[in-house]
Motif scaffolding. Structure first.
Motif, mmCIF file in Angstrom:
data_model
loop_
_atom_site.group_PDB
_atom_site.id
_atom_site.type_symbol
_atom_site.label_atom_id
_atom_site.label_comp_id
_atom_site.label_asym_id
_atom_site.label_seq_id
_atom_site.Cartn_x
_atom_site.Cartn_y
_atom_site.Cartn_z
ATOM 1 N N ALA A 99 0.955 -1.203 -0.065
ATOM 2 C CA ALA A 99 0.065 0.082 0.041
ATOM 3 C C ALA A 99 0.880 1.308 0.015
ATOM 4 O O ALA A 99 0.482 1.988 -0.602
ATOM 5 N N TYR A 100 1.691 1.431 0.656
ATOM 6 C CA TYR A 100 2.852 2.381 0.848
ATOM 7 C C TYR A 100 3.478 2.748 -0.563
ATOM 8 O O TYR A 100 3.671 3.705 -0.933
ATOM 9 N N ILE A 101 4.181 1.520 -1.057
ATOM 10 C CA ILE A 101 4.736 1.756 -2.461
ATOM 11 C C ILE A 101 3.629 2.190 -3.464
ATOM 12 O O ILE A 101 3.969 3.253 -4.333
ATOM 13 N N HIS A 102 2.491 1.635 -3.418
ATOM 14 C CA HIS A 102 1.297 2.095 -4.351
ATOM 15 C C HIS A 102 1.134 3.606 -4.403
ATOM 16 O O HIS A 102 0.768 4.141 -5.260
ATOM 17 N N SER A 103 0.913 3.991 -3.196
ATOM 18 C CA SER A 103 0.449 5.279 -2.951
ATOM 19 C C SER A 103 1.597 6.371 -3.425
ATOM 20 O O SER A 103 1.118 7.544 -3.746
ATOM 21 N N GLY A 104 2.727 5.825 -3.632
ATOM 22 C CA GLY A 104 3.668 6.619 -4.123
ATOM 23 C C GLY A 104 3.865 6.748 -5.805
ATOM 24 O O GLY A 104 4.164 7.513 -6.461
ATOM 25 N N SER A 105 3.615 5.527 -6.194
ATOM 26 C CA SER A 105 4.173 4.931 -7.556
ATOM 27 C C SER A 105 2.876 4.894 -8.559
ATOM 28 O O SER A 105 2.855 5.062 -9.452
ATOM 29 N N GLY A 106 1.932 4.324 -7.815
ATOM 30 C CA GLY A 106 0.574 4.061 -8.618
ATOM 31 C C GLY A 106 0.719 2.792 -9.400
ATOM 32 O O GLY A 106 -0.182 2.507 -10.235
ATOM 33 N N ASN A 107 1.939 1.875 -9.264
ATOM 34 C CA ASN A 107 1.888 0.813 -10.038
ATOM 35 C C ASN A 107 1.670 -0.525 -9.201
ATOM 36 O O ASN A 107 2.400 -0.679 -8.325
ATOM 37 N N TRP A 108 0.665 -1.220 -9.820
ATOM 38 C CA TRP A 108 0.046 -2.177 -8.649
ATOM 39 C C TRP A 108 1.085 -3.438 -8.997
ATOM 40 O O TRP A 108 1.103 -4.054 -7.922
#
Length: 386
Positions: A343-352
């Motif tokens: 969730a943290y990485i997705h919030s910054g990159s948007g790459n699922w």
């Protein structure tokens, strides 16, 4: 001053003769009580005139094999029994047997009389007279044969042979052979790189050698077992795959982690299959269906890891229940870490995809480390005082 006479050479060895011990035949055993005496008799016949010993490495057999070997060794100084308690495995047994002897040449063969002991003399002669390091008894050349194998076993052996040849670059017709002889110097050069995983010690030795071994192959016909039952099962295939993994990526990734990850991948398939069935049985309540799927996937992962990844530290009895509860607790934390990182990485990159893979990686590493520490704990050695 001492009145003892000075030593005179040559000193008698443990066989009572002035010749140095030339050959040790390493024979791993587990429940082979009805075969060992006949094998010793045959070794005496084919190795007449050779300074040899038979080192039986017994993995605490339950049929009296060790007692039989001790009986034989009491009247035959060329027979030794090295009994191991609390650990099993053909490859590691062979390594310990080789380390326990000072013989110049080391042979490995099975105790079930499927290997043709008459070939030992030819192997020894080749090592004495030719510039070779290793002599392998092969079933896959003119004069060799697999005997009465079923078609399915022949196909599996052929596949395993091709895998080792392609993945490890082994130039052997029969890398699956468990019947061979090599120089002690070649073994000593490889010993610190050995994986000692599973049943295929020959693959391990050749792949671990720091320099290419000079190999000669001699044909033999694989015979039927004299007595007892075969030890081959599905775990042998798994151990072989883990050996290949260790020899290819083992320097970068622990083999247990590879095994843990593969079983985790299988757990994902179990999860999805159970989720699909649960949604059909329970109805549209996704949370309940997901809970059932997660629980069953965790249980299947635990039992597979207990049987395969940690087979040498396998939990038994009530320890299985306690281990399962600890495993599920640790993996639950891993699941939270998985979701949190993703969730943290997705919030910054948007790459699922990247986010999902990062979460899986963190969760897997956590689960592996936590369960290794909490569930499959290596017993501590007791200190002894002298």
């Amino acid at each position: 001053m001492s009145t003892l006479p000075p030593l005179s050479y040559p000193v008698l060895n443990h066989l009572g003769c002035p010749r140095p011990l030339e050959l040790a035949v390493i024979i791993p055993t587990f429940n082979e009580v009805d075969n060992v005496e006949e094998l010793v008799r045959r070794l005496h016949h084919v190795l007449a005139g050779v300074a040899w010993e038979a080192v039986f490495v017994d993995d605490d057999s339950t049929d009296g094999t060790a007692a039989k070997l001790h009986e034989l060794s009491n009247c035959d100084p060329q027979v030794r029994c090295l009994r191991r308690v609390g650990r099993r495995g053909l490859s590691s047994a062979c390594v310990e047997g080789m380390l326990s002897t000072g013989a110049r040449f080391l042979a490995v063969m099975d105790a079930d009389l499927q290997h043709d002991e008459a070939l030992l003399a030819g192997m020894l002669q080749a090592l004495r007279d030719e510039p070779v390091d290793l002599v392998v008894g092969t079933r896959y050349m003119d004069g060799g044969d697999v005997g009465e194998w079923h078609t399915s076993r022949q196909k599996i052996s052929t596949l395993a042979t091709h895998m080792s040849q392609k993945m490890l670059g082994l130039n052997l017709r029969d890398p699956m052979s468990g019947f061979f002889m090599l120089r002690r110097s070649s073994f000593e050069a490889s010993v610190y790189g050995l994986s000692s995983i599973g049943f295929k010690i020959l693959v391990d030795l050749v792949a671990s050698s720091p320099t290419p071994l000079r190999v000669k192959e001699l044909p033999y016909q694989f015979r039927t077992r004299l007595a007892g039952e075969s030890k081959l099962d599905n775990r042998v295939a798994w151990d072989y795959l883990m050996l290949l993994a260790d020899k290819t990526v083992g320097r970068y990734i622990p083999t247990r982690l590879v095994s843990f990850g593969v079983i985790g991948g299988f757990g994902v398939l179990v999860h999805l299959a159970v989720l699909r069935v649960a949604l059909g049985l329970i109805g549209p309540d996704f949370v309940e269906a997901q809970t059932v799927a997660v629980t069953i996937a965790m249980i299947s992962n635990f039992f597979l890891n207990n049987a395969l990844t940690y087979r040498d530290q396998r939990l038994k009895g009530w320890g299985v229940i306690a281990g399962l509860l600890k495993f599920m607790a640790a993996c639950s934390i891993g699941a939270v870490a998985n979701v949190g990182v993703a969730a943290y990485i997705h919030s910054g990159s948007g790459n699922w995809l990247v986010s999902g893979l990062a979460g899986i990686l963190v969760g897997t590493i956590w689960n592996y480390g936590a369960t290794a520490y909490l569930v499959w704990i290596k017993p501590k050695r007791r200190r002894t005082t002298i």
